[in-house]
Design an enzyme around this catalytic site. Structure first.
Site, PDB file in Angstrom:
ATOM      1  N   CYS A   1       0.868  -1.188   0.000  1.00  0.00           N
ATOM      2  CA  CYS A   1       0.000   0.000   0.000  1.00  0.00           C
ATOM      3  C   CYS A   1       0.904   1.238   0.000  1.00  0.00           C
ATOM      4  O   CYS A   1       1.935   1.263   0.685  1.00  0.00           O
ATOM      5  CB  CYS A   1      -0.929  -0.004   1.206  1.00  0.00           C
ATOM      6  SG  CYS A   1      -2.012  -1.439   1.213  1.00  0.00           S
TER       7      CYS A   1
ATOM      8  N   CYS B 106       1.313   1.128  13.995  1.00  0.00           N
ATOM      9  CA  CYS B 106       1.471  -0.308  13.799  1.00  0.00           C
ATOM     10  C   CYS B 106       1.718  -0.645  12.337  1.00  0.00           C
ATOM     11  O   CYS B 106       2.354  -1.617  12.011  1.00  0.00           O
ATOM     12  CB  CYS B 106       0.216  -1.066  14.242  1.00  0.00           C
ATOM     13  SG  CYS B 106       0.094  -1.227  16.001  1.00  0.00           S
TER      14      CYS B 106
END
Ligand code: SAH
Ligand code: SF4
Length: 485
Positions: free
Chosen positions: A171, A433
């Site tokens: 991504c 994260c």
């Protein structure tokens, strides 16, 4: 502490390097001076724990069923599985010698053929505000590191767990994606992150008084959990199992970028909360931000989300458990419910998916994006979580302004959606994260190629800016197109 076989080569230098390169996002976000953090290099603790585990089986990642089968294969009764699970997962005891309700002969046999160990902790960081972070080594080399973060908020302790070393999905806003994919984590390496987090609160407590502290788990660390399906499901089964962590299914959340067939498979295997990393309200933009969208476009993803919600349709209001809790609340004239009561009320609560939407300045945060999002979600029972973008070195995006995020949230709220914004310190770390140890590990040299793309991108942007003060949306699209890795 009990730890996985230790790589004797791990030196404090590794841990320091790691801390410097992997931690800046979170340290920066905590606003804590370094001196206020308790930092530990566990490698020396672990080094004294070197034992020969070749030919032994690690029991830590086994589900109850697997452990029962295992006990039968070694000539033992299968009820021993539940006993051993309680020692390991509930009391944090991994030395068979200390499992006092097992016969001496069984303890001795287990010591010969099995062990129970989480992955090796090479760095830990405990902040004064309660945030805790661990870096685990799960193989050789700087690239074999995963990170786990515990965030306390509103009486909960939420653990963000990794499922893979790196991620193959790339991504465009995610640091983990930039380091490429190395390997899937094993069940013991996934559940071991939860074991270590709980253990960190138990260490100084006598065994008989120990309780598990982590209340919620989100599979939002490194990796795409649905691409490491079996180990992730096995780990979540342990999280839900009353003989292990006994967590409510509502408190275990799997986050996915949208692997459509696996969303259905997940619904076949286990009932946990689902979060979808949407980030864009139309295919054109989502293809750029979340490239897996080219394979599973929005129409398919939304249909899978609807199927997942429909599967877990609420039980009838007449559920005995629900009625009992309601009566109890009425009796006590309670104005609020405790967490346990809240869990028991769960059957009557409508199931929903959480939609995650990272806020990227000028890219997906405009009023028309919010309107498109409303149309896309339509009747899907959902809650929307806006995540301010967490910058990382060489990232080609900027975080949307606070006003822009608030305006986006308002549009969604006005349309009747529950829409939250991760603005607090802890939540910022949660968003981090997605970044984890990406800066350290880059086996595919994606980061280098990425940097080159950024230079090209900046050049094009400068050219546009020479012509106009602000690039038009079409020009922005052009800029975006040059960003693919
Ligand atoms: N692969 C899964 C789970 C791990 S990523 C998924 O994509 O859902 C966990 C969450 O962090 C996802 O919603 C992801 O989009 C988000 N994330 C990744 N990088 C981020 C960044 N730089 N800033 C904010 N959120 C980010
Ligand atoms: Fe992988 Fe999730 Fe990062 Fe995308 S956001 S690259 S799926 S970890």
């Amino acid at each position: 502490m009990n730890a996985e076989v230790v790589d004797a080569q791990v030196t404090p230098v590794d841990a320091t390097d790691l801390a410097q390169s992997a931690m800046p996002a979170s340290s920066e976000l905590t606003n804590q001076p370094t001196s206020s953090l308790t930092q530990g290099d566990d490698s020396s603790d672990c080094a004294s724990d070197v034992v020969d585990r070749s030919n032994k089986v690690n029991l830590l990642g086994m589900t109850r069923k697997e452990l029962e089968t295992y006990f039968e294969t070694i000539g033992e009764k299968k009820f021993r599985a539940a006993q051993v699970m309680k020692w390991i997962h509930q009391l944090g005891v991994t030395e068979f010698d200390e499992m006092t309700n097992l016969a001496g002969s069984l303890r001795e046999k287990l010591s010969r053929v099995a062990y129970a160990a989480a992955p090796e902790v090479v760095h830990r960081e405990y902040s004064n505000d309660g945030t805790r972070k661990w870096v685990f080594r799960v193989g050789e080399g700087a690239g074999s590191l995963v990170e786990t973060v515990l965030i306390p908020a509103d009486g909960r302790k939420t653990l963000c767990i990794s499922s893979q070393v790196g991620c193959a999905l790339d991504c465009s806003f995610c640091s983990t994606g930039k380091q490429g994919f190395q390997r899937d984590l094993l069940p013991a390496e996934i559940i071991g992150q939860l074991w270590v987090a709980n253990q960190s609160y138990m260490e100084d407590t006598p065994v008989g008084e120990r309780t598990r502290t982590v209340t919620n788990v989100v599979m939002m660390g490194m990796g795409e959990p649905l691409l490491n399906f079996e180990p992730v499901v096995a780990s979540m089964q342990l999280m839900l199992d009353d003989h292990a962590y006994g967590m409510s299914k509502r408190r275990v959340t799997l986050s996915t970028s949208g692997i459509v067939p696996m969303i259905d498979k997940l619904g076949d295997e286990i009932d946990v909360a689902l979060a979808i990393s949407l980030h864009a309200p139309n295919d054109e933009l989502r293809n750029e931000l979340v490239p897996i969208n080219k394979k599973y476009p929005l129409v398919e993803l939304m249909a899978a989300a609807r199927r997942y919600v429909a599967r877990g349709a609420p039980l009838s209001d007449k559920s005995a458990q629900h009625k009992a809790v309601k009566a109890k609340i009425a009796q006590n004239q309670a104005t609020s419910v405790t967490e346990d009561q809240d869990d028991a009320l769960e059957p009557s609560r409508k199931k929903h998916v959480t939609i995650e939407y990272v806020m990227l300045d000028g890219v997906n945060d405009q009023p028309h994006h919010a309107k498109q999002l409303i149309q896309l979600l339509n009747d899907l029972p959902s809650k929307i979580n806006l995540i301010p973008f967490n910058p990382f070195p060489h990232a080609p995006y900027e975080r949307s302004s606070r006003n822009r995020i608030m305006a986006f949230q308002q549009t969604l709220s006005d349309a009747g959606y529950v829409c939250t914004v991760r603005m607090t310190r802890g939540d910022d770390i949660d968003a981090a994260c997605g970044q984890l140890v990406g800066q350290v590990a880059d086996r595919t040299r994606r980061a280098e190629k990425w940097k080159q793309k950024i230079v090209e991108h900046q050049q094009i942007k400068q050219d546009f800016e020479k012509q106009t003060a602000e690039p038009t949306s079409g020009q922005r699209r052009e800029i975006l197109r040059t960003r693919g890795s």
